[in-house]
Scaffold this motif. Structure first.
Motif, PDB file in Angstrom:
ATOM      1  N   THR A 137      14.369  -6.655   0.133  1.00  0.00           N
ATOM      2  CA  THR A 137      15.044  -7.234  -1.030  1.00  0.00           C
ATOM      3  C   THR A 137      14.104  -7.978  -1.970  1.00  0.00           C
ATOM      4  O   THR A 137      14.479  -8.299  -3.097  1.00  0.00           O
ATOM      5  CB  THR A 137      16.140  -8.214  -0.568  1.00  0.00           C
ATOM      6  N   ASP A 138      12.886  -8.275  -1.510  1.00  0.00           N
ATOM      7  CA  ASP A 138      11.913  -9.010  -2.330  1.00  0.00           C
ATOM      8  C   ASP A 138      10.568  -8.301  -2.234  1.00  0.00           C
ATOM      9  O   ASP A 138       9.721  -8.657  -1.414  1.00  0.00           O
ATOM     10  CB  ASP A 138      11.806 -10.450  -1.837  1.00  0.00           C
ATOM     11  N   PRO A 139      10.331  -7.283  -3.059  1.00  0.00           N
ATOM     12  CA  PRO A 139       9.127  -6.467  -2.915  1.00  0.00           C
ATOM     13  C   PRO A 139       7.816  -7.221  -3.156  1.00  0.00           C
ATOM     14  O   PRO A 139       6.761  -6.742  -2.752  1.00  0.00           O
ATOM     15  CB  PRO A 139       9.331  -5.349  -3.944  1.00  0.00           C
ATOM     16  N   THR A 187       6.784   3.642  -9.998  1.00  0.00           N
ATOM     17  CA  THR A 187       8.124   3.043 -10.090  1.00  0.00           C
ATOM     18  C   THR A 187       8.096   1.516 -10.110  1.00  0.00           C
ATOM     19  O   THR A 187       9.152   0.884 -10.067  1.00  0.00           O
ATOM     20  CB  THR A 187       8.985   3.495  -8.904  1.00  0.00           C
ATOM     21  N   THR A 188       6.913   0.900 -10.178  1.00  0.00           N
ATOM     22  CA  THR A 188       6.830  -0.554 -10.134  1.00  0.00           C
ATOM     23  C   THR A 188       5.580  -1.037 -10.848  1.00  0.00           C
ATOM     24  O   THR A 188       4.591  -0.298 -10.950  1.00  0.00           O
ATOM     25  CB  THR A 188       6.801  -1.055  -8.680  1.00  0.00           C
ATOM     26  N   ASP A 189       5.620  -2.260 -11.340  1.00  0.00           N
ATOM     27  CA  ASP A 189       4.444  -2.902 -11.910  1.00  0.00           C
ATOM     28  C   ASP A 189       3.696  -3.736 -10.874  1.00  0.00           C
ATOM     29  O   ASP A 189       2.632  -4.288 -11.180  1.00  0.00           O
ATOM     30  CB  ASP A 189       4.850  -3.812 -13.074  1.00  0.00           C
ATOM     31  N   LEU A 190       4.237  -3.833  -9.672  1.00  0.00           N
ATOM     32  CA  LEU A 190       3.571  -4.589  -8.610  1.00  0.00           C
ATOM     33  C   LEU A 190       2.364  -3.809  -8.086  1.00  0.00           C
ATOM     34  O   LEU A 190       2.313  -2.576  -8.180  1.00  0.00           O
ATOM     35  CB  LEU A 190       4.551  -4.848  -7.469  1.00  0.00           C
ATOM     36  N   PRO A 191       1.367  -4.511  -7.523  1.00  0.00           N
ATOM     37  CA  PRO A 191       0.221  -3.811  -6.935  1.00  0.00           C
ATOM     38  C   PRO A 191       0.686  -2.775  -5.917  1.00  0.00           C
ATOM     39  O   PRO A 191       1.514  -3.070  -5.047  1.00  0.00           O
ATOM     40  CB  PRO A 191      -0.575  -4.937  -6.270  1.00  0.00           C
ATOM     41  N   THR A 219       0.831  -1.208   0.000  1.00  0.00           N
ATOM     42  CA  THR A 219       0.000   0.000   0.000  1.00  0.00           C
ATOM     43  C   THR A 219       0.862   1.253   0.000  1.00  0.00           C
ATOM     44  O   THR A 219       0.439   2.309  -0.476  1.00  0.00           O
ATOM     45  CB  THR A 219      -0.940   0.028   1.223  1.00  0.00           C
ATOM     46  N   GLY A 220       2.099   1.131   0.508  1.00  0.00           N
ATOM     47  CA  GLY A 220       2.950   2.310   0.648  1.00  0.00           C
ATOM     48  C   GLY A 220       3.911   2.559  -0.496  1.00  0.00           C
ATOM     49  O   GLY A 220       4.614   3.577  -0.483  1.00  0.00           O
ATOM     50  N   ARG A 221       3.980   1.676  -1.493  1.00  0.00           N
ATOM     51  CA  ARG A 221       4.984   1.887  -2.539  1.00  0.00           C
ATOM     52  C   ARG A 221       4.446   2.756  -3.675  1.00  0.00           C
ATOM     53  O   ARG A 221       3.229   2.865  -3.890  1.00  0.00           O
ATOM     54  CB  ARG A 221       5.511   0.552  -3.061  1.00  0.00           C
TER      55      ARG A 221
END
Length: 407
Positions: free
Chosen positions: A383-385, A107-111, A101-103
């Motif tokens: 290290t593992d988002p 800058t990312t394709d992750l949820p 929720t905080g990222r």
């Protein structure tokens, strides 16, 4: 302080908006406060208003279906009665996926942010969430702070969109006592937000007090009774979440120290005492089952008033069973044995540890009342988002697989 002995239930037959009653569930589905709901019910009863009175609610039909359709609770042999946590009760506290929720979604394709995380959790199978505040990354839809009336409406829309129900929040509990006007107003604002979100419960991630002394727990009880009464008038159950120290032994007798405080115990645990001196209509608890087992490991003897050492092994499920509906919420957090960290356990994803959840849930019963929320403090990884959401799926599958032990 005089102990309370009232049963922990509300008469839903006389109050259309009684906490936990059918009218209360409808009110939450519609996202309105108790006062407005009661006034409208009165008007309908008098024939002055024609239903529907609140307008269409997209989650209403979905929620009704959820309450009665438990086909997905059945195992491959059709033995639905052996499922310990029904599908509609499987939840997660969002603290477990706080990195997601905080990222920054740029800058990312992750949820990223609440909406995308809700979507992913729903895909995993979750039906419920518990908030740990309402903040997310500033670049996520809605902006950084959704802890406002407008933000709550946005969150509610996303929850409904993905078929999720919010059951609670670890949020604002006033630090002042007696309550300052500012703290009371802020608390009431949080209750308004809770009602928009459809929460049955609102609470905190901390213990009522960190003290070991009865006088301080009496003060905490007075404060929580007052806050709980305010919350109940708005249709919300106010709850406190435990850590291990809250199940340590209360110091309530024996020789006094140089500050005039007792140094020995009668053998009652701090939260057990809190349960006795708080009103069961107003004050509720969320047991963190991991921390309760840490307490079982750490606090198994005490020094009695006469100076003798006595043994008293904590039974978490027994405490819940004795207090029945005062425990509507759980944190379902697992652990593996540790002989080096002083707690007895290291946290791991749910179902990959040694805490016997099948026995725990079998003993406490009330499977359609309890709300277990998966939690793993250590799931976010630098290290593992992708780890926290991946482990949320592992934990969900293990929660769904729990079956009642046959005798």
């Amino acid at each position: 302080m005089t102990p309370f002995s009232d049963p922990s239930r509300t008469d839903a037959t006389t109050d259309p908006a009684a906490v936990g009653g059918p009218g209360d569930r409808l009110r939450r589905t519609l996202g309105v406060d108790r006062r407005r709901f009661l006034s409208t019910c009165t008007a309908v009863a008098a024939g002055a208003v024609a239903a529907p009175v609140f307008g269409a609610a997209p989650a209403l039909a979905h929620d009704r279906g959820r309450d009665h359709d438990h086909d997905d609770d059945r195992d491959h042999r059709g033995h639905g009665r052996h499922v310990l946590v029904p599908a509609h009760k499987r939840g997660i506290i969002l603290y477990t996926v706080r990195d997601a929720t905080g990222r920054d979604p740029l800058t990312t394709d992750l949820p990223s942010g609440f909406r995308e995380v809700f979507k992913q959790l729903a895909r995993h199978g979750y039906r419920q969430v518990e908030f740990a505040g309402y903040r997310q990354h500033a670049n996520a839809p809605g902006g950084a702070d959704l802890g406002t009336v407008e933000g709550a409406r946005l969150l509610r829309r996303w929850l409904d969109e993905y078929g999720l129900r919010a059951q609670g929040n670890h949020g604002f509990i006033p630090s002042s006592w007696p309550l300052t006007t500012a703290d009371k107003d802020t608390f009431k604002k949080q209750l308004e937000i809770a009602n928009i979100l459809g929460l049955d419960h609102m609470g905190t991630g901390g213990d009522p007090t960190g003290s070991s002394y009865r006088a301080d727990w009496d003060v905490a009880a007075d404060k929580w009774n007052a806050l709980g009464a305010i919350a109940r008038r708005e249709g919300i159950k106010l709850y406190t979440h435990n850590h291990d120290s809250a199940y340590g032994f209360l110091l309530d007798g024996g020789p006094l120290d140089d500050q005039g405080r007792p140094t020995r115990s009668s053998g009652i645990r701090k939260l057990e005492y809190f349960l006795k001196v708080t009103d069961p209509k107003d004050v509720w608890l969320e047991m963190d089952i991991f921390w309760a087992h840490v307490a079982q490991y750490k606090f198994h003897t005490y020094t009695a008033h006469d100076g003798s050492t006595r043994k008293n092994v904590f039974d978490p499920a027994g405490l819940v069973a004795r207090n029945n509906k005062r425990y509507p919420l759980f944190h379902a957090k697992d652990g593996v044995v540790s002989t080096t960290n002083g707690m007895g356990y290291d946290m791991v994803p749910f179902g990959t540890g040694v805490i016997d959840y099948a026995t725990f849930f079998s003993r406490v019963g009330q499977r359609n009342y309890r709300n277990p929320m998966i939690e793993d403090d250590n799931s976010p990884s630098a290290t593992d988002p992708a780890q926290s959401l991946r482990e949320a799926k592992i934990s969900y599958d293990n929660l769904a697989a729990l079956r009642k032990r046959r005798r």
